[in-house]
Design an enzyme around this catalytic site. Structure first.
Site, mmCIF file in Angstrom:
data_model
loop_
_atom_site.group_PDB
_atom_site.id
_atom_site.type_symbol
_atom_site.label_atom_id
_atom_site.label_comp_id
_atom_site.label_asym_id
_atom_site.label_seq_id
_atom_site.Cartn_x
_atom_site.Cartn_y
_atom_site.Cartn_z
ATOM 1 N N GLY A 184 0.452 -0.911 0.007
ATOM 2 C CA GLY A 184 0.112 -0.168 0.229
ATOM 3 C C GLY A 184 0.702 0.816 -0.130
ATOM 4 N N ARG B 157 2.970 -1.803 -6.405
ATOM 5 C CA ARG B 157 2.904 -0.086 -6.469
ATOM 6 C C ARG B 157 4.570 0.308 -6.311
ATOM 7 N NH1 ARG B 157 -0.909 3.285 -7.624
ATOM 8 N NH2 ARG B 157 -2.784 1.790 -5.968
ATOM 9 N N ARG C 135 -6.291 3.199 -15.900
ATOM 10 C CA ARG C 135 -6.753 3.819 -14.587
ATOM 11 C C ARG C 135 -6.931 4.792 -14.584
ATOM 12 N NH1 ARG C 135 -2.303 4.447 -11.328
ATOM 13 N NH2 ARG C 135 -3.891 3.675 -9.885
ATOM 14 N N CYS D 99 -12.174 2.884 -29.037
ATOM 15 C CA CYS D 99 -13.504 3.873 -29.514
ATOM 16 C C CYS D 99 -14.714 3.698 -28.736
ATOM 17 C CB CYS D 99 -14.549 2.260 -30.757
ATOM 18 S SG CYS D 99 -14.593 2.974 -32.134
ATOM 19 N N GLU D 100 -13.695 5.182 -27.494
ATOM 20 C CA GLU D 100 -15.400 5.383 -26.155
ATOM 21 C C GLU D 100 -15.027 6.075 -25.822
ATOM 22 O OE1 GLU D 100 -15.101 1.485 -23.880
ATOM 23 O OE2 GLU D 100 -15.464 3.187 -21.891
HETATM 24 N N1 LLP Z 1 -1.530 -7.021 -0.554
HETATM 25 C C1 LLP Z 1 -2.517 -6.934 -0.868
HETATM 26 C C2 LLP Z 1 -3.607 -8.221 0.183
HETATM 27 C C3 LLP Z 1 -3.070 -6.746 -1.798
HETATM 28 O O1 LLP Z 1 -5.203 -6.671 -1.915
HETATM 29 C C4 LLP Z 1 -2.693 -5.217 -2.908
HETATM 30 C C5 LLP Z 1 -2.833 -4.677 -3.665
HETATM 31 C C6 LLP Z 1 -1.420 -5.373 -2.365
HETATM 32 C C7 LLP Z 1 -0.504 -6.720 -1.046
HETATM 33 C C8 LLP Z 1 -0.128 -4.295 -2.750
HETATM 34 O O2 LLP Z 1 -0.357 -3.583 -2.885
HETATM 35 P P1 LLP Z 1 0.454 -1.812 -3.792
HETATM 36 O O3 LLP Z 1 1.681 -2.042 -2.973
HETATM 37 O O4 LLP Z 1 0.657 -2.449 -4.914
HETATM 38 O O5 LLP Z 1 -0.241 -0.401 -3.209
HETATM 39 N N2 LLP Z 1 -4.916 -2.136 -9.287
HETATM 40 C C9 LLP Z 1 -5.170 -0.686 -8.467
HETATM 41 C C10 LLP Z 1 -4.347 -1.346 -7.307
HETATM 42 C C11 LLP Z 1 -5.204 -1.892 -6.616
HETATM 43 C C12 LLP Z 1 -4.336 -2.742 -5.572
HETATM 44 C C13 LLP Z 1 -4.688 -4.243 -5.031
HETATM 45 N N3 LLP Z 1 -4.467 -5.271 -4.700
HETATM 46 C C14 LLP Z 1 -4.347 0.872 -9.581
HETATM 47 O O6 LLP Z 1 -4.285 0.487 -10.289
HETATM 48 O O7 LLP Z 1 -4.174 1.671 -8.124
#
Ligand code: LLP
Length: 432
Positions: free
Chosen positions: A249, A294, A331, A362-363
């Site tokens: 996160g 991320r 995104r 196409c949107e």
């Molecule tokens: N652990 C779990 C259980 C998770 O569900 C996630 C992300 C992470 C770790 C990693 O989180 P990060 O460090 O990447 O914030 N598609 C969305 C983000 C969805 C995150 C889903 N879970 C976006 O493009 O912002």
């Protein structure tokens, strides 16, 4: 504008990334093109590893959340950097296995693992399941019994934290499809049940409060709540969790107005609270895991496009259309995500041209970024969208039957293809 230290300009006035001329790379590989800076990825993994061991203790370990960017090369890098991985589907497990990643170090997530996935994971000796519900725990136990094995499990607990992030990527509050809540009392029943299953070895707890979170305070709250929970479990059942996985996160700077989060310092702050909390509760310090996705790959990535149409709607708006779009980066369409955009072959020219950068799908919602200022682009120019290393390639689709772009890795002056560009043949491969 410099939002990350792997970005610059050269004497030709072109944008550089990881020391490479992006305009040259666009010519060499074609566009759309995902670029990844391998050294940056490794640097981030090492930062997490070092800081976590220093501030949480020797047993601490980062687990790369591979959903952020999942392809074989990423698992090989995780293996070489000696860190764990988080996987969420049979597809990610299969990719990791194909990359010869030792999946006894993997954590299997997801709120609805299918019977096939459960059986495949156990067959291949996955390290840990992060069980999301009682129903799932029953299935894991039954499948482990069928295969004559015992399965290591963490329980996904919902701590009840409301993060200040986009609602679609917040997961820590009670009303979530993920995990079992402490607030309702069900989390205690969950632990009680887990302790009773014959083929399950309970190792502790997992929580993940959300993504793109900038304040260490959120993780401090998670530690506070989860340790109180663990202490209460100990009181009720005499069981003390060995592992506390705090999820991922940490936020990333996509635009200059966002903070540049200091990972080591945030981990230090969380570590101090953890030590104090364990002393106060007279509990052993659990092995702390974190699951960054991320923050490992986002600023190690960049996408290059070629400008096609530049449309000026008199007295209203300018649209700059590129040769990709929501199919390679959904995104903005999904989360109104912010990005920094640069006209790569005019990177040192004034950024006076106000426009909206759109794709070729196409949107109307096919927007990469709205209302930005860049050096005035013309047909044929290269446009770079920065910080696209996370959740771009991994969320790409073939919408409008667009082929997915390749991923080109840059490392120590060498460029190489990590994922090939899809061909027209790939597009129809499964059509019968
Ligand atoms: N652990 C779990 C259980 C998770 O569900 C996630 C992300 C992470 C770790 C990693 O989180 P990060 O460090 O990447 O914030 N598609 C969305 C983000 C969805 C995150 C889903 N879970 C976006 O493009 O912002």
């Amino acid at each position: 504008m410099q939002i990350c230290n792997n970005i610059g300009t050269n004497e030709k006035g072109n944008l550089t990334f990881a020391g490479f001329d992006t305009v040259e790379l666009a010519k060499k590989y074609g566009t759309p093109l995902y670029l990844m800076d391998e050294n940056k990825i490794r640097e981030k993994m090492r930062t997490y590893k070092k800081a976590m061991k220093k501030h949480f203790g020797d047993g601490a370990m980062p687990i790369y959340a591979s959903k952020a960017a999942s392809f074989k090369r990423m698992y090989r890098i995780a293996k070489e950097e000696d860190i764990g991985i988080d996987v969420v589907s049979i597809g990610e497990i299969y990719t990791a296995l194909s990359a010869e990643y030792d999946i006894s170090r993997a954590f299997f997530h997801g709120n609805n693992k299918t019977p096939d996935e459960i059986s495949f994971a156990i067959e291949n000796n996955i390290g840990y399941f992060v069980a999301d519900s009682l129903t799932e725990l029953e299935s894991i136990n039954a499948e482990a019994a069928r295969q004559g094995k015992r399965q290591k499990v963490l329980l996904r607990i919902t701590p009840g934290i409301d993060t200040h992030t986009n609602k679609k990527i917040a997961t820590g509050n009670v009303d979530s499809k993920f995990g079992v809540a402490i607030a309702t009392g069900q989390a205690y029943e969950f632990v009680g049940a887990a302790l009773g299953f014959k083929n399950i070895d309970l190792y502790g707890y997992h929580c993940h409060v959300g993504s793109q979170v900038f304040d260490a305070e959120t993780f401090i709250d998670a530690v506070d709540i989860m340790m109180d929970f663990s202490a209460e479990v100990k009181r009720r059942y005499g069981y003390e969790g060995e592992i506390l996985n705090l999820g991922g996160g940490f936020g990333v700077r996509y635009v200059a107005s966002q903070p540049d989060l200091d990972i080591e310092n945030s981990i230090r702050e969380v570590g101090e609270v953890l030590t104090q909390k364990c002393t106060d509760l007279n509990m052993k310090k659990p092995k702390i895991l974190m699951e960054p996705g991320r923050s490992i790959v986002a600023d190690a990535g960049m996408t290059l496009y070629t400008v096609g149409t530049v449309k000026q709607i008199t007295n209203f708006k300018n649209y700059v259309a590129i040769d990709g779009g929501m199919a390679d980066n959904p995104r903005f369409a999904l989360y109104d995500a912010e990005y920094t955009v640069v006209t790569a072959n005019k990177a040192t020219l004034p950024k006076h041209y106000r426009c909206t950068l759109v794709g070729k799908c196409c949107e109307s919602g096919d927007i990469i970024q709205e209302d930005i200022h860049i050096a005035k682009p013309e047909k044929g120019d290269t446009v770079a969208v920065l910080t696209t290393g996370a959740y771009n390639y991994s969320m790409a689709s073939n919408y409008n039957r667009l082929a997915k772009p390749p991923v080109v890795m840059l490392a120590d002056g060498k460029d190489y293809v990590a994922v090939k560009r899809e061909t027209l043949e790939d597009i129809i491969r499964n059509d019968v």
